[in-house]
Scaffold this motif. Structure first.
Motif, PDB file in Angstrom:
ATOM      1  N   ILE A   2      -8.323  36.488  11.193  1.00  0.00           N
ATOM      2  CA  ILE A   2      -8.696  35.350  10.360  1.00  0.00           C
ATOM      3  C   ILE A   2      -7.594  35.028   9.365  1.00  0.00           C
ATOM      4  O   ILE A   2      -7.323  33.865   9.086  1.00  0.00           O
ATOM      5  N   GLU A   3      -6.931  36.071   8.853  1.00  0.00           N
ATOM      6  CA  GLU A   3      -5.825  35.837   7.930  1.00  0.00           C
ATOM      7  C   GLU A   3      -4.678  35.112   8.630  1.00  0.00           C
ATOM      8  O   GLU A   3      -4.052  34.214   8.064  1.00  0.00           O
ATOM      9  N   LEU A   4      -4.416  35.477   9.877  1.00  0.00           N
ATOM     10  CA  LEU A   4      -3.368  34.805  10.649  1.00  0.00           C
ATOM     11  C   LEU A   4      -3.716  33.337  10.871  1.00  0.00           C
ATOM     12  O   LEU A   4      -2.864  32.459  10.734  1.00  0.00           O
ATOM     13  N   LEU A   5      -4.972  33.058  11.184  1.00  0.00           N
ATOM     14  CA  LEU A   5      -5.403  31.671  11.367  1.00  0.00           C
ATOM     15  C   LEU A   5      -5.335  30.885  10.067  1.00  0.00           C
ATOM     16  O   LEU A   5      -5.032  29.693  10.070  1.00  0.00           O
ATOM     17  N   ALA A   6      -5.632  31.538   8.953  1.00  0.00           N
ATOM     18  CA  ALA A   6      -5.604  30.858   7.665  1.00  0.00           C
ATOM     19  C   ALA A   6      -4.185  30.550   7.221  1.00  0.00           C
ATOM     20  O   ALA A   6      -3.940  29.536   6.565  1.00  0.00           O
ATOM     21  N   THR A   7      -3.238  31.396   7.584  1.00  0.00           N
ATOM     22  CA  THR A   7      -1.859  31.152   7.175  1.00  0.00           C
ATOM     23  C   THR A   7      -1.102  30.276   8.161  1.00  0.00           C
ATOM     24  O   THR A   7      -0.135  29.640   7.783  1.00  0.00           O
ATOM     25  N   ARG A   8      -1.522  30.230   9.374  1.00  0.00           N
ATOM     26  CA  ARG A   8      -0.848  29.434  10.410  1.00  0.00           C
ATOM     27  C   ARG A   8      -1.743  28.280  10.879  1.00  0.00           C
ATOM     28  O   ARG A   8      -1.875  28.031  12.065  1.00  0.00           O
ATOM     29  N   TYR A   9      -2.342  27.588   9.938  1.00  0.00           N
ATOM     30  CA  TYR A   9      -3.281  26.520  10.291  1.00  0.00           C
ATOM     31  C   TYR A   9      -2.609  25.357  11.019  1.00  0.00           C
ATOM     32  O   TYR A   9      -3.247  24.652  11.789  1.00  0.00           O
ATOM     33  N   ALA A  10      -1.307  25.153  10.814  1.00  0.00           N
ATOM     34  CA  ALA A  10      -0.612  24.070  11.524  1.00  0.00           C
ATOM     35  C   ALA A  10      -0.583  24.354  13.019  1.00  0.00           C
ATOM     36  O   ALA A  10      -0.729  23.436  13.841  1.00  0.00           O
ATOM     37  N   VAL A  12      -2.826  26.192  14.659  1.00  0.00           N
ATOM     38  CA  VAL A  12      -4.189  26.029  15.156  1.00  0.00           C
ATOM     39  C   VAL A  12      -4.478  24.546  15.371  1.00  0.00           C
ATOM     40  O   VAL A  12      -5.052  24.151  16.404  1.00  0.00           O
ATOM     41  N   THR A  13      -4.059  23.721  14.435  1.00  0.00           N
ATOM     42  CA  THR A  13      -4.236  22.275  14.577  1.00  0.00           C
ATOM     43  C   THR A  13      -3.453  21.755  15.772  1.00  0.00           C
ATOM     44  O   THR A  13      -3.941  20.908  16.527  1.00  0.00           O
ATOM     45  N   PHE A  14      -2.248  22.269  15.969  1.00  0.00           N
ATOM     46  CA  PHE A  14      -1.432  21.895  17.123  1.00  0.00           C
ATOM     47  C   PHE A  14      -2.164  22.208  18.424  1.00  0.00           C
ATOM     48  O   PHE A  14      -2.243  21.364  19.322  1.00  0.00           O
ATOM     49  N   ILE A  15      -2.735  23.396  18.520  1.00  0.00           N
ATOM     50  CA  ILE A  15      -3.444  23.779  19.745  1.00  0.00           C
ATOM     51  C   ILE A  15      -4.672  22.903  19.954  1.00  0.00           C
ATOM     52  O   ILE A  15      -4.958  22.474  21.080  1.00  0.00           O
ATOM     53  N   LEU A  16      -5.401  22.598  18.876  1.00  0.00           N
ATOM     54  CA  LEU A  16      -6.578  21.736  18.996  1.00  0.00           C
ATOM     55  C   LEU A  16      -6.202  20.326  19.450  1.00  0.00           C
ATOM     56  O   LEU A  16      -6.857  19.756  20.335  1.00  0.00           O
ATOM     57  N   LEU A  17      -5.150  19.757  18.844  1.00  0.00           N
ATOM     58  CA  LEU A  17      -4.732  18.404  19.225  1.00  0.00           C
ATOM     59  C   LEU A  17      -4.291  18.345  20.680  1.00  0.00           C
ATOM     60  O   LEU A  17      -4.647  17.421  21.416  1.00  0.00           O
ATOM     61  N   ILE A  18      -3.522  19.321  21.105  1.00  0.00           N
ATOM     62  CA  ILE A  18      -3.050  19.334  22.491  1.00  0.00           C
ATOM     63  C   ILE A  18      -4.226  19.512  23.450  1.00  0.00           C
ATOM     64  O   ILE A  18      -4.297  18.847  24.482  1.00  0.00           O
ATOM     65  N   SER A  19      -5.150  20.393  23.104  1.00  0.00           N
ATOM     66  CA  SER A  19      -6.302  20.646  23.979  1.00  0.00           C
ATOM     67  C   SER A  19      -7.196  19.412  24.094  1.00  0.00           C
ATOM     68  O   SER A  19      -7.609  19.039  25.197  1.00  0.00           O
ATOM     69  N   ILE A  20      -7.493  18.789  22.969  1.00  0.00           N
ATOM     70  CA  ILE A  20      -8.345  17.594  22.996  1.00  0.00           C
ATOM     71  C   ILE A  20      -7.653  16.458  23.741  1.00  0.00           C
ATOM     72  O   ILE A  20      -8.273  15.760  24.552  1.00  0.00           O
ATOM     73  N   GLY A  21      -6.353  16.269  23.490  1.00  0.00           N
ATOM     74  CA  GLY A  21      -5.614  15.216  24.188  1.00  0.00           C
ATOM     75  C   GLY A  21      -5.564  15.443  25.684  1.00  0.00           C
ATOM     76  O   GLY A  21      -5.776  14.513  26.471  1.00  0.00           O
ATOM     77  N   LEU A  22      -5.307  16.671  26.095  1.00  0.00           N
ATOM     78  CA  LEU A  22      -5.252  16.975  27.527  1.00  0.00           C
ATOM     79  C   LEU A  22      -6.621  16.799  28.174  1.00  0.00           C
ATOM     80  O   LEU A  22      -6.727  16.268  29.288  1.00  0.00           O
ATOM     81  N   TYR A  23      -7.670  17.212  27.471  1.00  0.00           N
ATOM     82  CA  TYR A  23      -9.022  17.026  27.997  1.00  0.00           C
ATOM     83  C   TYR A  23      -9.344  15.541  28.166  1.00  0.00           C
ATOM     84  O   TYR A  23      -9.937  15.143  29.173  1.00  0.00           O
ATOM     85  N   MET A  24      -8.954  14.727  27.192  1.00  0.00           N
ATOM     86  CA  MET A  24      -9.223  13.290  27.288  1.00  0.00           C
ATOM     87  C   MET A  24      -8.483  12.665  28.463  1.00  0.00           C
ATOM     88  O   MET A  24      -9.023  11.795  29.149  1.00  0.00           O
ATOM     89  N   VAL A  25      -7.262  13.088  28.702  1.00  0.00           N
ATOM     90  CA  VAL A  25      -6.493  12.532  29.810  1.00  0.00           C
ATOM     91  C   VAL A  25      -7.114  12.927  31.145  1.00  0.00           C
ATOM     92  O   VAL A  25      -7.210  12.111  32.061  1.00  0.00           O
TER      93      VAL A  25
END
Length: 123
Positions: A2-10, A12-25
């Motif tokens: 959780i500490e790693l996710l809290a410090t590297r939130y950019a 995590v956001t990158f992975i979410l954006l790529i995943s959502i975009g790929l799913y939409m395509v």
């Protein structure tokens, strides 16, 4: 973890954006939603480049007044320049894609990929 996710939130956001975009395509039959998915995917890539170029305590890459002074961490401007160029290219490609979608809609009356395939096989 959780500490790693809290410090590297950019990242995590990158992975979410790529995943959502790929799913939409992949999953959406609507052409406009596919273009939006590609834009989300591009935004995730841009975020990754900017987050990877971040240097803790970095300074601008300008020649210092005293070259014998302390060595400082320098931020490379190259990833930011590449991202700016990619944003311009992405906007142009989005405009062309939306113009093609408008033309497809006026010709066939639908934006669904499955209906377009069916209409094209009947022609």
């Amino acid at each position: 973890m959780i500490e790693l996710l809290a410090t590297r939130y950019a990242y995590v956001t990158f992975i979410l954006l790529i995943s959502i975009g790929l799913y939409m395509v992949i999953a959406s039959p609507n052409l406009v939603k596919k273009v939006i998915g590609v834009n989300l995917f591009q935004t995730g890539i841009f975020l990754f480049f900017v987050a990877a170029a971040y240097v803790e305590g970095g300074t601008t890459p300008v020649v210092p007044d005293d070259p014998a002074g302390p060595a400082l961490a320098v931020v490379s401007p190259l990833p930011h320049v590449i991202v700016l160029t990619a944003i311009v290219v992405g906007i142009a490609l989005t405009a062309v894609g939306l113009a093609l979608i408008i033309r497809i809609y006026t010709e066939y009356g639908t934006l669904r990929e499955d209906v377009l395939r069916e209409v094209r096989t009947n022609d």
